[in-house]
Design a protein around this motif. Structure first.
Motif, PDB file in Angstrom:
ATOM      1  N   MET A 218     -15.984  18.253  20.328  1.00 13.98           N
ATOM      2  CA  MET A 218     -16.879  19.167  19.658  1.00 13.98           C
ATOM      3  C   MET A 218     -18.277  19.149  20.115  1.00 13.98           C
ATOM      4  O   MET A 218     -18.705  18.251  20.834  1.00 13.98           O
ATOM      5  CB  MET A 218     -17.251  18.988  18.164  1.00 13.98           C
ATOM      6  N   ARG A 219     -18.875  20.315  20.196  1.00 13.64           N
ATOM      7  CA  ARG A 219     -20.172  20.428  20.883  1.00 13.64           C
ATOM      8  C   ARG A 219     -21.259  19.635  19.968  1.00 13.64           C
ATOM      9  O   ARG A 219     -21.464  19.345  18.768  1.00 13.64           O
ATOM     10  CB  ARG A 219     -20.690  21.844  20.625  1.00 13.64           C
ATOM     11  N   PRO A 220     -21.961  18.777  20.758  1.00 17.57           N
ATOM     12  CA  PRO A 220     -23.258  18.121  19.993  1.00 17.57           C
ATOM     13  C   PRO A 220     -24.091  18.792  18.886  1.00 17.57           C
ATOM     14  O   PRO A 220     -24.196  19.938  19.049  1.00 17.57           O
ATOM     15  CB  PRO A 220     -24.046  17.342  21.004  1.00 17.57           C
ATOM     16  N   ARG A 221     -24.101  18.194  17.759  1.00 13.11           N
ATOM     17  CA  ARG A 221     -24.917  18.647  16.813  1.00 13.11           C
ATOM     18  C   ARG A 221     -24.244  19.934  16.200  1.00 13.11           C
ATOM     19  O   ARG A 221     -24.913  20.714  15.654  1.00 13.11           O
ATOM     20  CB  ARG A 221     -26.289  18.928  17.040  1.00 13.11           C
ATOM     21  N   SER A 222     -22.992  19.963  16.079  1.00 12.81           N
ATOM     22  CA  SER A 222     -22.381  21.175  15.566  1.00 12.81           C
ATOM     23  C   SER A 222     -21.886  20.789  14.030  1.00 12.81           C
ATOM     24  O   SER A 222     -22.000  19.557  13.618  1.00 12.81           O
ATOM     25  CB  SER A 222     -21.119  21.492  16.239  1.00 12.81           C
ATOM     26  N   PHE A 223     -21.352  21.546  13.212  1.00 11.25           N
ATOM     27  CA  PHE A 223     -21.063  21.547  12.000  1.00 11.25           C
ATOM     28  C   PHE A 223     -19.437  21.544  12.044  1.00 11.25           C
ATOM     29  O   PHE A 223     -18.708  22.050  12.543  1.00 11.25           O
ATOM     30  CB  PHE A 223     -21.492  22.659  10.946  1.00 11.25           C
ATOM     31  N   PHE A 224     -18.645  21.006  10.846  1.00 11.75           N
ATOM     32  CA  PHE A 224     -17.186  20.658  10.725  1.00 11.75           C
ATOM     33  C   PHE A 224     -17.004  21.120   9.216  1.00 11.75           C
ATOM     34  O   PHE A 224     -17.657  20.623   8.235  1.00 11.75           O
ATOM     35  CB  PHE A 224     -16.950  19.482  11.012  1.00 11.75           C
ATOM     36  N   ALA A 248     -23.610  17.221  13.145  1.00 11.10           N
ATOM     37  CA  ALA A 248     -24.890  17.405  12.297  1.00 11.10           C
ATOM     38  C   ALA A 248     -24.638  17.670  11.056  1.00 11.10           C
ATOM     39  O   ALA A 248     -25.477  17.241  10.160  1.00 11.10           O
ATOM     40  CB  ALA A 248     -25.529  18.643  12.815  1.00 11.10           C
ATOM     41  N   GLY A 249     -23.455  17.990  10.373  1.00  7.42           N
ATOM     42  CA  GLY A 249     -23.067  18.015   9.097  1.00  7.42           C
ATOM     43  C   GLY A 249     -21.594  18.498   9.024  1.00  7.42           C
ATOM     44  O   GLY A 249     -20.959  18.999   9.879  1.00  7.42           O
ATOM     45  N   ALA A 250     -21.305  18.370   7.525  1.00  9.98           N
ATOM     46  CA  ALA A 250     -19.916  18.607   7.365  1.00  9.98           C
ATOM     47  C   ALA A 250     -19.862  19.192   5.976  1.00  9.98           C
ATOM     48  O   ALA A 250     -20.406  18.764   5.021  1.00  9.98           O
ATOM     49  CB  ALA A 250     -18.905  17.543   7.682  1.00  9.98           C
ATOM     50  N   ALA A 251     -18.654  19.906   5.666  1.00 10.18           N
ATOM     51  CA  ALA A 251     -18.247  20.589   4.304  1.00 10.18           C
ATOM     52  C   ALA A 251     -16.852  20.120   4.014  1.00 10.18           C
ATOM     53  O   ALA A 251     -16.149  21.041   4.826  1.00 10.18           O
ATOM     54  CB  ALA A 251     -18.860  21.853   4.113  1.00 10.18           C
ATOM     55  N   ILE A 252     -16.531  19.626   3.214  1.00 13.21           N
ATOM     56  CA  ILE A 252     -15.187  19.044   2.880  1.00 13.21           C
ATOM     57  C   ILE A 252     -14.769  19.369   1.374  1.00 13.21           C
ATOM     58  O   ILE A 252     -15.334  18.631   0.643  1.00 13.21           O
ATOM     59  CB  ILE A 252     -15.020  17.418   3.246  1.00 13.21           C
ATOM     60  N   ASP A 253     -13.738  19.840   1.274  1.00 14.00           N
ATOM     61  CA  ASP A 253     -13.019  20.331   0.117  1.00 14.00           C
ATOM     62  C   ASP A 253     -11.981  19.749  -0.233  1.00 14.00           C
ATOM     63  O   ASP A 253     -11.351  19.676  -1.464  1.00 14.00           O
ATOM     64  CB  ASP A 253     -13.329  21.940  -0.125  1.00 14.00           C
TER      65      ASP A 253
END
Length: 398
Positions: A218-224, A248-253
């Motif tokens: 993944m690209r540096p400083r990307s979100f997942f 840079a950040g993530a959202a996990i459900d």
């Protein structure tokens, strides 16, 4: 018939089943294998969500069970092969919460881009941090969608309306929505997009599809984002790349292991990390979606119990059985081999029973025959149908 509904299924489902004459028991939490085996004797219809696992052992111990409703999208928590072999029809809700998942995904992308979770935590701690540092618009960002089915394609449309550039990857040939562009490989998508959002199904082949190699690509400083299935992602690898700053950040459900009941403890490698949004598998859990799911799946269970309809079943041959054409209906689930239809009709003819309407459908190794007759069938007819070597299950519906 008796129905058991688990995991806080919307009350509309129980009301619809009761209005159709069924006795309904509800429980708030999921049941493990042994608890489920103890609970199923005498149960004809079972309603579950994503945390109750219906195994071969459970199904073998529940011969009275006729149908299962998964009040969610996925059915990977159900052993579909065993269900089919035991003549148990399975239904789900493939479309009812699509919009809810799309909206929570968009909301999480915006929250991550603006670092709202960190701002919120600082404010609750009494710290006024009014700064634009690290805060960005989503307009112009490149969104990469892995899995371009019902949810992924609708997310594509909404994201594009917000000004995002959309790229997607799917193993199946999917029609691009709007200006979305298809990537030829997962690697190409990861190298292109600044936000990666997973929307894959629960097939076994997707287990651990996203791990160390994929995060490194993944690209540096990307979100997942993962709003699909917990077992798809190596959360330990994700935590490592968030701590290093590469992600840079993530959202996990969704998580590989989820608590079965409200209030049970939860643990994860991702707890306590900044700019990480953790939610308890509520992507599709809006009042609107849960009500729609409750009504939809309950309607499918009622249609099968009362009329033998298997329309939209995930494991049975599809027959949209309507109102009775005659006085009686027999639903015959059988192994899909030549000669079954001829044998059944010869039996009716032998006993002078005239067929008013008949529907036959096959799916893989299973055939499903629904026959309406006007004359009274005899116990001998029922016994001989049940004793046919091809018979999986015979249901006399009237």
């Amino acid at each position: 018939m008796r129905a058991l509904l688990l995991e806080n299924i919307h009350t509309d489902a129980a009301e619809l089943l009761r209005a159709s004459g069924h006795e309904v028991e509800t429980r708030s939490g999921a049941l493990d294998e042994d608890e489920l085996i103890d609970a199923l004797p005498g149960i004809d219809l079972l309603g579950i969500r994503s945390t109750t696992f219906l195994t071969e052992k459970v199904l073998a111990g529940a011969p009275q069970l006729q149908a299962v409703g998964a009040f969610c999208i996925g059915t990977n928590q159900i052993d579909l092969t065993a269900a089919t072999g035991n003549g148990v029809a399975v239904f789900n809700a493939p479309y009812s919460n699509t919009r809810s998942v799309v909206e929570v995904t968009i909301g999480a992308i915006i929250a991550l881009a603006r670092r709202l979770t960190e701002k919120n935590a600082a404010m609750h701690a009494g710290i006024w941090d009014k700064s634009a540092k690290g805060s960005h618009e989503v307009r112009g960002r490149k969104l990469g969608i892995v899995g371009y089915g019902n949810i992924g394609s609708q997310l594509s449309v909404v994201a594009e309306a917000l000004g995002m550039s959309v790229f997607f990857y799917d193993t199946e040939d999917r029609l691009a929505m709007g200006n979305a562009r298809r990537c030829g490989s997962l690697g190409e998508l990861l190298e292109t997009a600044e936000v990666i959002s997973l929307h894959v199904d629960g097939r076994p082949g997707n287990q651990d599809m996203f791990g160390e190699q994929q995060f490194a690509t993944m690209r540096p400083r990307s979100f997942f984002m993962n709003m699909s299935r917990g077992f798809v992602v190596d959360t330990e690898a994700l935590g490592k790349h968030i701590r290093s700053g590469h992600i840079a950040g993530a959202a996990i459900d969704v998580f590989p292991f989820e608590p079965k009941r409200q209030g049970d403890p939860f643990d994860s490698d991702l707890r306590g990390l900044p700019n990480v949004i953790l939610t308890p598998h509520v992507g599709g859990s809006t009042q609107e979606a849960q009500q729609d799911i409750g009504r939809f799946v309950a309607g499918k269970l009622i249609g099968y119990a009362q009329g033998g309809s298997t329309s939209l079943s995930v494991n049975m041959p599809p027959i949209g059985a309507g109102d009775l054409a005659g006085s009686h209906r027999l639903a015959h689930m059988h192994r899909n081999v030549p000669g079954v239809l001829a044998t059944v009709n010869a039996l009716f003819a032998e006993h002078g029973v005239n067929v008013e309407a008949q529907n036959l459908s096959t799916r893989g190794d299973v055939g499903y025959l629904v026959t309406d007759v006007n004359a009274d069938y005899t116990p001998e007819i029922v016994e001989r149908l049940e004793q046919m070597p091809e018979t999986i299950r015979l249901r006399v519906l009237s």
